[in-house]
Motif scaffolding. Structure first.
Motif, PDB file in Angstrom:
ATOM      1  N   ALA A 121      13.474  15.623   1.067  1.00  0.00           N
ATOM      2  CA  ALA A 121      12.099  15.991   1.411  1.00  0.00           C
ATOM      3  C   ALA A 121      11.182  15.665   0.239  1.00  0.00           C
ATOM      4  CB  ALA A 121      12.027  17.470   1.768  1.00  0.00           C
ATOM      5  N   LEU A 122      11.101  14.385  -0.081  1.00  0.00           N
ATOM      6  CA  LEU A 122      10.254  13.881  -1.149  1.00  0.00           C
ATOM      7  C   LEU A 122       9.375  12.773  -0.581  1.00  0.00           C
ATOM      8  CD1 LEU A 122      12.855  13.598  -4.061  1.00  0.00           C
ATOM      9  CD2 LEU A 122      11.029  15.304  -3.851  1.00  0.00           C
ATOM     10  N   PRO A 123       8.156  12.639  -1.074  1.00  0.00           N
ATOM     11  CA  PRO A 123       7.260  11.612  -0.523  1.00  0.00           C
ATOM     12  C   PRO A 123       7.673  10.210  -0.939  1.00  0.00           C
ATOM     13  CG  PRO A 123       6.224  12.717  -2.377  1.00  0.00           C
ATOM     14  CD  PRO A 123       7.492  13.464  -2.104  1.00  0.00           C
ATOM     15  N   SER A 124       7.466   9.261  -0.050  1.00  0.00           N
ATOM     16  CA  SER A 124       7.653   7.851  -0.366  1.00  0.00           C
ATOM     17  C   SER A 124       6.348   7.299  -0.928  1.00  0.00           C
ATOM     18  CB  SER A 124       8.053   7.076   0.887  1.00  0.00           C
ATOM     19  OG  SER A 124       6.980   7.090   1.827  1.00  0.00           O
ATOM     20  N   LEU A 125       6.395   6.092  -1.444  1.00  0.00           N
ATOM     21  CA  LEU A 125       5.168   5.454  -1.923  1.00  0.00           C
ATOM     22  C   LEU A 125       4.149   5.347  -0.794  1.00  0.00           C
ATOM     23  CD1 LEU A 125       6.642   2.572  -4.128  1.00  0.00           C
ATOM     24  CD2 LEU A 125       5.649   4.738  -4.890  1.00  0.00           C
ATOM     25  N   SER A 177      16.829  23.510   6.924  1.00  0.00           N
ATOM     26  CA  SER A 177      16.048  22.326   6.563  1.00  0.00           C
ATOM     27  C   SER A 177      15.309  22.579   5.262  1.00  0.00           C
ATOM     28  CB  SER A 177      15.031  21.992   7.658  1.00  0.00           C
ATOM     29  OG  SER A 177      15.668  21.724   8.877  1.00  0.00           O
ATOM     30  N   LYS A 178      15.070  21.527   4.543  1.00  0.00           N
ATOM     31  CA  LYS A 178      14.239  21.597   3.351  1.00  0.00           C
ATOM     32  C   LYS A 178      12.823  21.219   3.735  1.00  0.00           C
ATOM     33  CE  LYS A 178      13.203  21.524  -1.123  1.00  0.00           C
ATOM     34  NZ  LYS A 178      13.154  22.751  -1.949  1.00  0.00           N
ATOM     35  N   ILE A 179      11.876  22.122   3.502  1.00  0.00           N
ATOM     36  CA  ILE A 179      10.467  21.849   3.795  1.00  0.00           C
ATOM     37  C   ILE A 179       9.704  21.913   2.480  1.00  0.00           C
ATOM     38  CG2 ILE A 179       8.397  22.566   5.038  1.00  0.00           C
ATOM     39  CD1 ILE A 179      10.173  23.765   7.175  1.00  0.00           C
ATOM     40  N   SER A 180       9.066  20.819   2.125  1.00  0.00           N
ATOM     41  CA  SER A 180       8.404  20.724   0.822  1.00  0.00           C
ATOM     42  C   SER A 180       6.944  20.333   0.984  1.00  0.00           C
ATOM     43  CB  SER A 180       9.101  19.685  -0.060  1.00  0.00           C
ATOM     44  OG  SER A 180      10.455  20.037  -0.270  1.00  0.00           O
ATOM     45  N   PRO A 181       6.050  21.076   0.343  1.00  0.00           N
ATOM     46  CA  PRO A 181       4.634  20.698   0.341  1.00  0.00           C
ATOM     47  C   PRO A 181       4.327  19.784  -0.835  1.00  0.00           C
ATOM     48  CG  PRO A 181       4.891  22.858  -0.648  1.00  0.00           C
ATOM     49  CD  PRO A 181       6.281  22.381  -0.310  1.00  0.00           C
ATOM     50  N   PHE A 182       3.347  18.920  -0.678  1.00  0.00           N
ATOM     51  CA  PHE A 182       2.883  18.141  -1.817  1.00  0.00           C
ATOM     52  C   PHE A 182       1.414  17.780  -1.650  1.00  0.00           C
ATOM     53  CE2 PHE A 182       3.936  14.652   1.029  1.00  0.00           C
ATOM     54  CZ  PHE A 182       3.074  13.616   0.678  1.00  0.00           C
ATOM     55  N   TRP A 183       0.808  17.461  -2.763  1.00  0.00           N
ATOM     56  CA  TRP A 183      -0.594  17.048  -2.845  1.00  0.00           C
ATOM     57  C   TRP A 183      -0.643  15.930  -3.860  1.00  0.00           C
ATOM     58  CZ3 TRP A 183      -4.393  17.549  -6.838  1.00  0.00           C
ATOM     59  CH2 TRP A 183      -5.723  17.395  -6.425  1.00  0.00           C
ATOM     60  N   VAL A 184      -1.575  15.004  -3.728  1.00  0.00           N
ATOM     61  CA  VAL A 184      -1.607  13.840  -4.612  1.00  0.00           C
ATOM     62  C   VAL A 184      -2.767  13.946  -5.602  1.00  0.00           C
ATOM     63  CG1 VAL A 184      -1.879  11.333  -4.738  1.00  0.00           C
ATOM     64  CG2 VAL A 184      -0.484  12.341  -2.930  1.00  0.00           C
ATOM     65  N   MET A 185      -2.405  13.889  -6.886  1.00  0.00           N
ATOM     66  CA  MET A 185      -3.414  13.840  -7.935  1.00  0.00           C
ATOM     67  C   MET A 185      -3.746  12.381  -8.212  1.00  0.00           C
ATOM     68  SD  MET A 185      -3.227  15.287 -11.858  1.00  0.00           S
ATOM     69  CE  MET A 185      -3.285  16.993 -11.317  1.00  0.00           C
ATOM     70  N   PRO A 186      -5.022  12.041  -8.296  1.00  0.00           N
ATOM     71  CA  PRO A 186      -5.381  10.646  -8.582  1.00  0.00           C
ATOM     72  C   PRO A 186      -4.760  10.185  -9.892  1.00  0.00           C
ATOM     73  CG  PRO A 186      -7.303  11.893  -7.866  1.00  0.00           C
ATOM     74  CD  PRO A 186      -6.209  12.883  -8.080  1.00  0.00           C
ATOM     75  N   PRO A 187      -4.490   8.889 -10.019  1.00  0.00           N
ATOM     76  CA  PRO A 187      -3.906   8.375 -11.259  1.00  0.00           C
ATOM     77  C   PRO A 187      -4.900   8.494 -12.405  1.00  0.00           C
ATOM     78  CG  PRO A 187      -4.597   6.572  -9.860  1.00  0.00           C
ATOM     79  CD  PRO A 187      -4.760   7.817  -9.039  1.00  0.00           C
TER      80      PRO A 187
END
Length: 534
Positions: free
Chosen positions: A389-393, A433-443
């Motif tokens: 449960a990790l984001p792809s590119l 199940s593994k449930i994971s939240p994520f948010w994207v910080m700008p580079p």
């Protein structure tokens, strides 16, 4: 602004996602950037009054600017003393409407330059005393973790960065400064400090020493084999896992890189930052998206409805529990303490990826459901059936795009949350199940071509009192949609030596069940249908 609708992104479901207009005023009250900061000081005109240079001259009566002359105005000038007012007075710039602009992560901000050197942001009419104050304010709307704006390097005057005009002015008035030096970006002390902070932040994010940085692998390198989440119809699940990489190993963006490459998430504490918003999520949301993700060997997508409440904001509360299943809290007490994004409802997409006709029908249905419940679109979810449960590119780029779209033209910060569910990954510690939240910080701003940084998000877990009728109805619709499909999971078959796929589903859902489990008989009916569904 016309009515927007919930749509699918082409990579996920054939079209682009857009946020519906807010049903009620949303957006975070942003503290305006100070009129003066360390990047720039509103100084008096640095040119000395008539006769002053002669009084300070080392010799002769020379009042002109000399190379290294003690009495020339260049002797007392610093980059901090060069302001918009100075450039206007010296005819380097001219006041005008819309002559100033900022481009930041897909957002454009336009400003008017006043004769007195102040900046008026066209969208709101707010007045800023310096480029740094305006740049910091605008960038924080897109990236709340941003601390300063590097104004002279970010704001453009008629398409050219202001630091170029400052460099030209310095060359004109300080002849003892080599042209090569002023051709470089004349960052003020504050800007240099900001750039150094961002470089240090990259090092912390990378988790490597200064010596290690020279050994960082180039952007282009061996790529892992392509992997599609969807299992070919009729085939058993194969436990082919994708090995995640650390963000620091990605380097610059590379079009040849496999977009399905998984990236490890980074905690805010690891880079010495606070999470810019708090999250509380309903157990019914997790229950429904977990159920949806279990039904098929293919990837699923859905949207999240909820509310962004800033009325009682008093700063970041800090992590509540650890991960998704941290502390069970009283949402009303929690929301009184801080601004909180409350996720109240999941909206599964009952369509196949790429089926634009069905997607159009689903988008209208979800939009109407949001309106009916008085909710706003606050995020999305999707599954990685057999992978971590990790984001792809690709997920990172999609999430960054969603964050900007959901922000829209709002002047306040509007968060957008992404959830990833991994039901059948063999590396999960158990049947849940593994449930994971994520948010994207700008580079980092000095590396705009890099990928966004996927950040781990702490969430407070709200255990609902009961399963609502619309949740049960949505479950039955999903069962009917996938019934007979070649990629439907065969729940009667063995998942491992101890459990069938149906057993695994039951165990995973049990951890997200509401307090009142009086509808167990209804769930047994659902399970019976699933068992016979193949």
């Amino acid at each position: 602004m016309g009515r927007s609708r919930v749509t699918y992104r082409e990579e996920r479901a054939g079209a682009a996602m857009a946020a519906p207009e807010p049903l009620s005023p949303v957006g975070c009250a942003v503290e305006e950037a100070p009129d003066e900061d360390e990047d720039e000081v509103e100084a008096e005109d640095p040119e000395p009054p008539a006769g002053a240079s002669g009084a300070r001259s080392c010799g002769g009566g020379g009042s002109g600017v000399g190379a290294g002359g003690c009495g020339g105005p260049g002797a007392a000038l610093t980059r901090r003393a060069v302001t918009l007012r100075v450039l206007l007075k010296d005819a380097q710039l001219e006041p005008g409407a819309g002559v100033l602009s900022i481009y930041y992560l897909g957002k454009k901000f336009v400003g008017d330059l006043q004769p007195d050197g102040r900046i008026v942001w066209q969208e709101t009419g707010q007045v800023f005393n310096s480029p740094s104050a305006w740049a910091t304010h605008c960038k924080k709307l897109v990236n709340p973790a941003k601390k300063s704006g590097c104004g002279w390097a970010s704001v453009k005057y008629k398409g050219q960065k202001l630091d170029k005009y400052k460099a030209a002015w310095l060359r004109r008035h300080q002849l003892h400064v080599p042209a090569a030096a002023t051709d470089e970006s004349p960052a003020s002390e504050g800007e240099e400090e900001e750039l150094l902070m961002e470089e240090e932040e990259e090092e912390v994010l990378a988790g490597v020493s200064a010596e290690d940085k020279s050994r960082r692998p180039p952007a282009k390198g061996p790529l892992e084999p392509a992997h599609l989440e969807a299992t070919p119809p009729g085939k058993r699940v194969e436990n082919k896992s994708r090995v995640p990489v650390r963000y620091c190993m990605l380097g610059s963006r590379d079009s040849a890189r496999n977009p399905h490459t998984l990236v490890e998430v980074t905690s805010f504490t690891a880079i010495n930052k606070f999470q810019p918003f708090n999250v509380a999520i309903s157990s019914n949301v997790l229950f429904l998206l977990d159920f949806h993700s279990h039904l098929t060997r293919s990837e699923v997508v859905g949207y999240l409805g909820g509310r962004w409440d800033i009325n009682s904001q008093s700063g970041y509360l800090g992590p509540v529990g650890k991960g998704v299943f941290g502390a069970r809290v009283d949402i009303h007490a929690f929301s009184r303490l801080c601004a909180v994004l409350t996720v109240l409802r999941a909206f599964p997409c009952r369509s196949r990826l790429g089926d634009t006709d069905t997607a159009a029908t689903m988008e209208e249905e979800i939009y109407q459901s949001l309106l009916l419940r008085g909710l706003s679109l606050v995020g999305w979810y999707h599954s990685h059936p057999h992978s971590p449960a990790l984001p792809s590119l690709q997920d990172i780029d999609v999430q960054m795009d969603y964050q900007l779209r959901l922000q829209g033209s709002s002047n306040g910060f509007q968060p957008c949350l992404a959830l990833l569910c991994s039901p059948y990954y063999s590396g999960n510690p158990g049947p849940e199940s593994k449930i994971s939240p994520f948010w994207v910080m700008p580079p980092p701003e000095q590396r705009p071509s890099d990928y966004g940084i996927p950040m781990d998000v702490e969430m407070a877990y709200i255990q609902d009192s009961f399963l609502t009728n619309d949740i049960l109805h949505e479950m039955m619709l999903l069962v009917e949609f996938y019934k007979g499909a070649p990629d439907l999971v065969r729940f009667q078959e063995s998942w491992n030596q101890e459990h069938t796929y149906l057993d695994k589903l039951k165990i995973s859902l049990a951890s997200r069940m509401p307090k009142d489990q009086g509808l167990c008989h209804v769930m047994e009916q659902v399970y019976s249908i699933l068992k016979q569904g193949n």
